[in-house]
Each structure stands twice: as structure tokens, then as C-alpha cells.
Design a protein around this motif. Sequence first.
Motif, mmCIF file in Angstrom:
data_model
loop_
_atom_site.group_PDB
_atom_site.id
_atom_site.type_symbol
_atom_site.label_atom_id
_atom_site.label_comp_id
_atom_site.label_asym_id
_atom_site.label_seq_id
_atom_site.Cartn_x
_atom_site.Cartn_y
_atom_site.Cartn_z
ATOM 1 N N ARG A 106 0.821 -1.210 0.000
ATOM 2 C CA ARG A 106 0.000 0.000 0.000
ATOM 3 C C ARG A 106 0.857 1.263 0.000
ATOM 4 N NH1 ARG A 106 -5.279 -1.325 3.881
ATOM 5 N NH2 ARG A 106 -5.859 -3.238 2.744
ATOM 6 N N SER A 107 0.422 2.252 -0.764
ATOM 7 C CA SER A 107 1.104 3.534 -0.783
ATOM 8 C C SER A 107 1.022 4.175 0.595
ATOM 9 C CB SER A 107 0.452 4.454 -1.821
ATOM 10 O OG SER A 107 1.061 5.713 -1.825
ATOM 11 N N GLY A 108 2.176 4.616 1.110
ATOM 12 C CA GLY A 108 2.211 5.267 2.406
ATOM 13 C C GLY A 108 2.596 4.363 3.551
ATOM 14 N N ILE A 109 2.762 3.058 3.292
ATOM 15 C CA ILE A 109 3.069 2.134 4.383
ATOM 16 C C ILE A 109 4.475 2.361 4.948
ATOM 17 C CG2 ILE A 109 3.999 0.256 2.979
ATOM 18 C CD1 ILE A 109 1.690 0.018 6.112
ATOM 19 N N VAL A 110 5.374 2.953 4.165
ATOM 20 C CA VAL A 110 6.698 3.315 4.689
ATOM 21 C C VAL A 110 6.537 4.625 5.444
ATOM 22 C CG1 VAL A 110 9.101 3.825 4.144
ATOM 23 C CG2 VAL A 110 7.832 2.154 2.779
ATOM 24 N N ARG A 111 6.494 4.535 6.770
ATOM 25 C CA ARG A 111 6.164 5.684 7.595
ATOM 26 C C ARG A 111 6.681 5.488 9.010
ATOM 27 N NH1 ARG A 111 -0.324 4.934 8.758
ATOM 28 N NH2 ARG A 111 -0.344 2.678 9.060
ATOM 29 N N ARG A 112 6.855 6.600 9.682
ATOM 30 C CA ARG A 112 7.285 6.558 11.075
ATOM 31 C C ARG A 112 6.088 6.527 12.031
ATOM 32 N NH1 ARG A 112 11.650 10.622 13.968
ATOM 33 N NH2 ARG A 112 11.012 10.246 16.118
ATOM 34 N N ASP A 113 5.063 7.307 11.753
ATOM 35 C CA ASP A 113 3.892 7.379 12.617
ATOM 36 C C ASP A 113 2.858 6.349 12.156
ATOM 37 O OD1 ASP A 113 1.631 8.074 14.125
ATOM 38 O OD2 ASP A 113 2.201 10.189 14.149
ATOM 39 N N LEU A 114 2.573 5.378 13.024
ATOM 40 C CA LEU A 114 1.685 4.272 12.669
ATOM 41 C C LEU A 114 0.239 4.515 13.092
ATOM 42 C CD1 LEU A 114 3.907 1.254 13.827
ATOM 43 C CD2 LEU A 114 4.046 2.603 11.715
ATOM 44 N N ARG A 115 -0.045 5.633 13.712
ATOM 45 C CA ARG A 115 -1.339 5.804 14.366
ATOM 46 C C ARG A 115 -2.491 6.100 13.419
ATOM 47 N NH1 ARG A 115 0.950 10.052 18.687
ATOM 48 N NH2 ARG A 115 1.953 10.715 16.738
ATOM 49 N N THR A 116 -2.225 6.581 12.223
ATOM 50 C CA THR A 116 -3.287 6.967 11.301
ATOM 51 C C THR A 116 -3.519 5.894 10.246
ATOM 52 O OG1 THR A 116 -2.727 9.297 11.604
ATOM 53 C CG2 THR A 116 -4.079 8.743 9.701
ATOM 54 N N SER A 117 -4.779 5.577 9.994
ATOM 55 C CA SER A 117 -5.132 4.622 8.957
ATOM 56 C C SER A 117 -4.962 5.274 7.591
ATOM 57 C CB SER A 117 -6.579 4.162 9.140
ATOM 58 O OG SER A 117 -6.915 3.165 8.200
ATOM 59 N N LEU A 118 -4.244 4.605 6.704
ATOM 60 C CA LEU A 118 -3.939 5.176 5.396
ATOM 61 C C LEU A 118 -5.193 5.427 4.568
ATOM 62 C CD1 LEU A 118 -0.881 2.897 4.513
ATOM 63 C CD2 LEU A 118 -0.807 5.313 5.168
ATOM 64 N N GLY A 119 -6.145 4.502 4.647
ATOM 65 C CA GLY A 119 -7.324 4.611 3.806
ATOM 66 C C GLY A 119 -8.397 5.538 4.338
ATOM 67 N N THR A 120 -8.648 5.504 5.658
ATOM 68 C CA THR A 120 -9.768 6.257 6.225
ATOM 69 C C THR A 120 -9.357 7.543 6.926
ATOM 70 O OG1 THR A 120 -9.675 5.165 8.384
ATOM 71 C CG2 THR A 120 -10.951 4.062 6.636
ATOM 72 N N GLY A 121 -8.090 7.641 7.339
ATOM 73 C CA GLY A 121 -7.648 8.802 8.096
ATOM 74 C C GLY A 121 -7.979 8.719 9.569
ATOM 75 N N HIS A 122 -8.625 7.631 10.005
ATOM 76 C CA HIS A 122 -8.924 7.455 11.423
ATOM 77 C C HIS A 122 -7.633 7.207 12.197
ATOM 78 C CE1 HIS A 122 -13.183 6.011 10.152
ATOM 79 N NE2 HIS A 122 -13.128 7.330 10.271
ATOM 80 N N VAL A 123 -7.620 7.615 13.455
ATOM 81 C CA VAL A 123 -6.421 7.546 14.272
ATOM 82 C C VAL A 123 -6.653 6.631 15.464
ATOM 83 C CG1 VAL A 123 -4.766 8.871 15.648
ATOM 84 C CG2 VAL A 123 -5.718 9.853 13.551
ATOM 85 N N ALA A 124 -5.728 5.716 15.699
ATOM 86 C CA ALA A 124 -5.826 4.784 16.813
ATOM 87 C C ALA A 124 -5.616 5.502 18.134
ATOM 88 C CB ALA A 124 -4.794 3.668 16.655
#
Length: 289
Positions: A106-124
Motif C-alpha cells: 500500500r502507498s504510504g506504508i513506509v512511515r514513522r507514525d503508525l497511528r493513522t489509517s492510510l485509507g480512512t484517516g482514522h487515528v488509533a
Amino acid sequence: MTQRHLTAYPADDHDHHDDLNNLGLQADAGMLLRPPLDRRRVLGLGLLGGIGLLMGGGAVARGTGIAVAGSKGSGACPAAIPGETAGPYPADGSAASGQSLNVLTRSGIVRRDLRTSLGTGHVATGVPLTLNLKLVNVNASCAALPGYAVYVWHCTDDGEYSMYSRNIVAEDYLRGVQTARADGTVTFQTVFPGCYPGRWPHIHFEVYPTLASATSAANRIQTSQLALPQAACAAVYATAPYAASGGNLSRITLSSDNVFSDGVGSQMPTMSGSARAGYTANLTVGLAR
């Protein structure tokens, strides 16, 4: 369990090379999960190494200000980290839970901050946790392993896994990839995982020889888990929204856990911080390269 979200966090201050790597990767063919590797023939050495690390100092991970124990020159070298099962929710292209989900493409999976969902923008939700891992070669005096890639994933504050658990199948937060810097370190910003029935609180990770190869479990060179220290777990689970985790933790021990029962000498990170301010976990990951 009900799904909970927070408003979006500010933009991450990750290194510029992360932005360049923040692209989708071509998927490779999936493969079945390989069985867990034979573990801890050198557990005693790993424990001694862990004691040495606590006394030996370490290097500072760039951009974090956090000392990572076990760096080259500290006089101590940990045992190679044991292989563990990826479990039922890896989303790494392997067959698990009757599916072959693959977040690694998935585009964006290389990231430091894991808290945001790539598809929905929801935050854990959850207590903030900064995870620093340092990759070293145990066959070369624990020299750093720059350029290797690490894929990390773990459960939510209420013990569910994105992409698999019914309440959060549309989410892909708490999963991400980072490339080791020149000193072998990777840093992830995430939340403290919850404790679900039957397992000690833990974080899963896979190591790949290059970022380009981190597209399928077929290319991984190691799969393991880190165990979170009991004191930090107890402090976090005394707060909301971790109410259920406290009870689950009281019914499991490291010695009864089906993964960590044979020891955690090289899998227990050092921790600093508090449940109110957030925690930082540091672990040197020894690899036989």
C-alpha cells in the motif's frame, strides 16, 4: 468491542528519506507462514548480554535523542534474536486467518507514525509509545545494519488487529515499515498495545534485507516479537481505555505465554516514561548476517 478514533495528529517530523520512500511497492507472490524457528540455544548468553547492555551505554538514534543500548563500541553484543511466529494477523502477503492480506504494497506504508489509517484517516487511540529498534550483525561484533527494512505491527488499545478484527477491517493503522539509518536504527511512533486473552503484551516485527524486498513475507530474513515489561503494562492498563487489558494481564505470565515461555533475554526492551506522558521502548535486535 467498539471502535474509537481521535482527531488527526500533527504532521510527523520524520526524516526526509522517509518521504522519498513513502510509495507503494510491487507485490511479490505470497507464501505460507513458515513455522517458528528453533529458539534460544544461547538464551544464557542473551541474558548476560542484556545485563551488559544496561551497564554499557549506547549510541543515540538520530532525531530521537534516545540512547539505544547495545551499540557498537559499548563492549556488549546481544545474542541473535530468536525467530517467532508471525501469528494470525500479519498482513504481509502470507496465508493467515484464511486470507492473504498484504499491507506492504500500500502507498504510504513506509512511515514513522503508525497511528493513522492510510485509507480512512482514522487515528488509533492509546498511550503514546515511541519504539526504537537498532539492527546489528552479531557475526560482525554487532556492527550496524543500515538499509535493512523493518515491518512492525501490533494490536489496538483494546486488543484488536486492523484489517482482521471485525470492528476495524477497514483500518490499517498500527502497521508500518521503516528503513534502518546509517547507525542501524529505526523509530516508530505508535500507541501502547492492549493485552488480549491468552497472550502477554507484545509487538510483532519482520526484518527484510532491503526496502525494495519488503513487499512480501517471502522475502523476510527474520520474524520475531518483543515483550513489553510488566511494570509499564500495569501502569498503562490502569488507565482508560485499557480497562479490559488489566484483567487479561492478571491471567497471563511470561512463563505461561506460548511465545515467551522459554525466555525473553533478547526480546525485552528497556523502557522510560510514564502512562501519563507516554513511553519510549529501546531494543537492540541482533541478526546473524
